[in-house]
Design a protein around this motif. Structure first.
Motif, short mmCIF file in Angstrom:
data_model
loop_
_atom_site.label_atom_id
_atom_site.label_comp_id
_atom_site.label_asym_id
_atom_site.label_seq_id
_atom_site.Cartn_x
_atom_site.Cartn_y
_atom_site.Cartn_z
N HIS A 199 13.81 -38.30 -12.39
CA HIS A 199 12.54 -38.82 -11.89
C HIS A 199 12.57 -40.36 -11.78
CE1 HIS A 199 12.18 -38.71 -16.30
NE2 HIS A 199 11.45 -39.80 -16.18
N ASN A 200 11.66 -40.87 -10.97
CA ASN A 200 11.54 -42.31 -10.74
C ASN A 200 12.84 -42.93 -10.22
OD1 ASN A 200 8.96 -42.03 -11.67
ND2 ASN A 200 9.22 -43.28 -13.50
N ASN A 201 13.31 -42.38 -9.12
CA ASN A 201 14.49 -42.90 -8.45
C ASN A 201 14.20 -43.05 -6.96
OD1 ASN A 201 16.99 -43.33 -10.23
ND2 ASN A 201 16.21 -41.38 -11.00
N LYS A 202 15.25 -43.05 -6.12
CA LYS A 202 15.08 -43.28 -4.68
C LYS A 202 15.62 -42.12 -3.86
CE LYS A 202 13.52 -47.47 -5.44
NZ LYS A 202 12.10 -47.81 -5.18
N PHE A 203 15.66 -40.94 -4.42
CA PHE A 203 16.18 -39.79 -3.68
C PHE A 203 15.25 -39.42 -2.52
CE2 PHE A 203 18.26 -38.88 -7.84
CZ PHE A 203 19.56 -38.81 -7.38
N SER A 204 15.86 -39.24 -1.34
CA SER A 204 15.10 -38.69 -0.21
C SER A 204 15.49 -37.24 0.05
CB SER A 204 15.35 -39.54 1.05
OG SER A 204 16.73 -39.57 1.38
N TYR A 205 16.66 -36.84 -0.43
CA TYR A 205 17.10 -35.46 -0.34
C TYR A 205 18.22 -35.24 -1.36
CZ TYR A 205 21.37 -37.00 2.02
OH TYR A 205 22.58 -37.60 2.31
N ILE A 206 18.60 -33.99 -1.54
CA ILE A 206 19.72 -33.63 -2.41
C ILE A 206 20.77 -32.95 -1.53
CG2 ILE A 206 20.48 -32.24 -4.37
CD1 ILE A 206 18.72 -34.55 -5.19
N PRO A 207 22.03 -33.38 -1.59
CA PRO A 207 23.07 -32.77 -0.74
C PRO A 207 23.21 -31.27 -1.00
CG PRO A 207 23.86 -34.78 -1.79
CD PRO A 207 22.56 -34.46 -2.43
N ASP A 208 23.62 -30.55 0.03
CA ASP A 208 23.81 -29.11 -0.08
C ASP A 208 24.76 -28.76 -1.23
OD1 ASP A 208 22.15 -28.78 2.02
OD2 ASP A 208 23.70 -28.21 3.47
N LYS A 209 24.40 -27.75 -1.98
CA LYS A 209 25.20 -27.18 -3.07
C LYS A 209 25.38 -28.11 -4.26
CE LYS A 209 27.84 -24.21 0.08
NZ LYS A 209 29.18 -23.75 0.50
N ALA A 210 24.65 -29.22 -4.30
CA ALA A 210 24.82 -30.18 -5.39
C ALA A 210 24.46 -29.57 -6.75
CB ALA A 210 23.99 -31.42 -5.14
N PHE A 211 23.42 -28.71 -6.77
CA PHE A 211 22.95 -28.13 -8.03
C PHE A 211 23.45 -26.70 -8.26
CE2 PHE A 211 18.85 -30.88 -7.73
CZ PHE A 211 19.56 -31.98 -8.18
N ASP A 212 24.24 -26.16 -7.35
CA ASP A 212 24.57 -24.74 -7.40
C ASP A 212 25.35 -24.33 -8.65
OD1 ASP A 212 23.27 -24.54 -5.04
OD2 ASP A 212 25.00 -23.92 -3.83
N GLN A 213 26.12 -25.24 -9.23
CA GLN A 213 26.96 -24.89 -10.37
C GLN A 213 26.28 -25.10 -11.71
OE1 GLN A 213 29.92 -23.46 -9.78
NE2 GLN A 213 29.42 -23.68 -7.60
N LEU A 214 25.03 -25.54 -11.71
CA LEU A 214 24.33 -25.83 -12.97
C LEU A 214 23.71 -24.54 -13.51
CD1 LEU A 214 22.63 -29.21 -11.99
CD2 LEU A 214 24.89 -28.81 -13.01
N SER A 215 24.56 -23.64 -13.96
CA SER A 215 24.10 -22.30 -14.34
C SER A 215 23.32 -22.30 -15.65
CB SER A 215 25.31 -21.37 -14.47
OG SER A 215 26.25 -21.88 -15.41
N GLN A 216 23.50 -23.31 -16.50
CA GLN A 216 22.82 -23.36 -17.79
C GLN A 216 21.60 -24.28 -17.78
OE1 GLN A 216 23.80 -21.34 -20.31
NE2 GLN A 216 25.32 -20.57 -18.86
N LEU A 217 21.26 -24.80 -16.63
CA LEU A 217 20.16 -25.78 -16.57
C LEU A 217 18.84 -25.14 -16.99
CD1 LEU A 217 19.83 -28.77 -15.76
CD2 LEU A 217 19.02 -27.97 -13.54
N GLN A 218 18.11 -25.85 -17.85
CA GLN A 218 16.82 -25.34 -18.35
C GLN A 218 15.65 -26.21 -17.92
OE1 GLN A 218 17.25 -24.97 -22.60
NE2 GLN A 218 18.89 -23.46 -22.44
N VAL A 219 15.86 -27.49 -17.71
CA VAL A 219 14.77 -28.37 -17.28
C VAL A 219 15.35 -29.48 -16.41
CG1 VAL A 219 14.94 -29.79 -19.37
CG2 VAL A 219 12.83 -29.80 -18.04
N ILE A 220 14.62 -29.81 -15.33
CA ILE A 220 15.01 -30.90 -14.44
C ILE A 220 13.74 -31.60 -13.96
CG2 ILE A 220 15.07 -29.35 -12.43
CD1 ILE A 220 17.28 -31.14 -11.27
N THR A 221 13.79 -32.91 -13.87
CA THR A 221 12.64 -33.69 -13.39
C THR A 221 12.99 -34.33 -12.05
OG1 THR A 221 13.35 -35.68 -14.59
CG2 THR A 221 11.88 -34.17 -15.75
#
Length: 420
Positions: A199-221
């Motif tokens: 959070h509080n950054n300058k993202f305008s988008y997230i590249p394709d498949k960037a988060f696909d491998q985060l299988s254990q992720l529980q929280v993201i802001t």
């Protein structure tokens, strides 16, 4: 006569061993505990290391002082587990830190670059907090920092998510930077990542498949980023990922767009959004964004900060978010709180076994990113709580040394009178 001389020699030997040790272990400008192996020298306006520090320290707090350079000065503390050098004037992470370190806190300094050699040989490091600095570039090396669980680089000046992050890492806080891109493959290896704060950054988008491998992720802001909601070429990936992930997403982007119809609208808060913790966090974020759209240069503050424990949201175990305290850049938006069970083992480096040879002892390590907390009434500036009293069997305490010394002095005096 010979018997008296032998007794006198024995008493002198005892005096030479114990009395100097009882008087000279803890520096006068510091507070010590745990057989003087836990040393708190915070808030003393120090510019050089105090005299009298023993080499077998396990905890050293040098926060809220005026150190500018600590290169090569801490190498001799080969048993050091926790080092707090926060709130000083350091321009870099000290060179040649002891390889025994478990936790390093260097928040609120003037560090501009995290060099690859700063962390290359820290195999045992589990917590690395370099938040609230001016870091523009963080250079990490593959297959190093293999024990690292918690990385805090929030409130810096990063433009790109650091690559080569340790594969065993569980919590990464990159909030309050200038991040606008994630290079391909950056997050692929992070199979154990459970908490990611963007959070509080300058993202305008997230590249394709960037988060696909985060299988254990529980929280993201993801809130307080300038998402390009009208760009239906790049934004759909993150929206679809948000809808399909099992992780808790705080601040789903573009909730009003047609292809994000399943995302709750801003006027319809979810059960998570209704939490007073999240409300307070988002309110602080809105104030920070309105008052200071661009972070200003970090200035020194010598306030003793206190963090309070935040209960987890709902019945799940992932860390909660809470508003930070005052900082040069306005309110600190959100900080990660992790509880890690640590065991004092020598796994990975047999040479670092504790000097006492004690059995494996479980500890609770409560970490608050960017937020100092109380270290059992020792250092109020540290960002971790590490409760471990390393008792040294066979070594008498100070209270037991003085009667022995006084007895020997009395015997010497009696012997001198007898010989006269």
């Amino acid at each position: 006569m010979e018997y008296q001389i032998l007794k006198t020699s024995t008493c002198l030997l005892v005096l030479l061993i114990f009395i100097p040790a009882g008087l000279g272990i803890c520096p006068s400008s510091c507070k010590c505990s745990g057989n003087d192996r836990n040393v708190d020298c915070s808030g003393r306006n120090l510019t050089v290391l105090p005299q009298g520090l023993q080499d077998n320290l396990t905890y050293l707090n040098l926060s809220f002082n005026q150190f500018v350079d600590l290169d090569h000065q801490l190498t001799r503390f080969t048993n050091l587990r926790t080092l707090d050098i926060s709130n000083n004037w350091l321009k870099n992470v000290p060179a040649h830190l002891p390889k025994s370190l478990w936790e390093l806190y260097a928040t609120n300094n003037n560090i501009k670059v995290l060099q690859k050699l700063d962390t290359a040989y820290q195999w045992n490091l589990r917590v690395l907090d370099i938040s609230r600095n001016m870091v523009e570039r963080a250079v990490l090396i593959n297959n190093t920092l293999s024990s690292l669980k918690f990385l805090n680089l929030s409130s810096n000046k990063l433009w790109t998510v650091p690559t080569n992050m340790p594969y065993n890492i569980e919590t990464v806080d990159l909030s309050n930077n200038f991040l606008s891109q994630i290079l391909p493959g950056t997050l692929v290896r992070l199979q154990h990542l459970t908490s990611l704060y963007l959070h509080n950054n300058k993202f305008s988008y997230i590249p394709d498949k960037a988060f696909d491998q985060l299988s254990q992720l529980q929280v993201i802001t993801l809130y307080n980023n300038p998402w390009s909601c009208s760009d239906n070429q790049t934004i759909p990936y993150v929206l679809q990922w948000v809808q399909g992930t099992a992780a808790r997403v705080l601040g789903a982007p573009c909730a009003e767009q047609p292809w994000a119809s399943t995302v709750p609208a801003p006027g319809q808060p979810t059960a998570l959004d209704s939490s007073p913790i999240i409300k307070g966090t988002k309110a602080a974020d809105r104030e920070a964004s309105a008052a200071a759209p661009e972070p200003t240069k970090v200035t020194k503050t010598h306030k003793q900060l206190k963090a309070k424990e935040v209960p987890p949201l709902g019945s799940q175990s992932p860390p909660a978010l809470f508003p930070g305290t005052d900082s040069p850049d306005g309110p600190q938006e959100a900080a990660a709180t992790r509880t890690i069970l640590v065991q004092d083992s020598t796994e990975g480096n047999a040479s670092l076994a504790p000097a006492t040879g004690s059995s494996t002892t479980p500890m609770t390590l409560s970490i608050t990113s960017g937020m100092p907390t109380n270290y059992s009434k020792m250092p109020q500036s540290t960002t971790a709580t590490l409760r471990k009293e390393e008792a040294t069997p066979g070594v008498p305490s100070r209270a037991s040394r003085w009667p022995m010394g006084l007895l020997c002095l009395a015997l010497l005096h009696a012997l001198a009178l007898a010989m006269d």
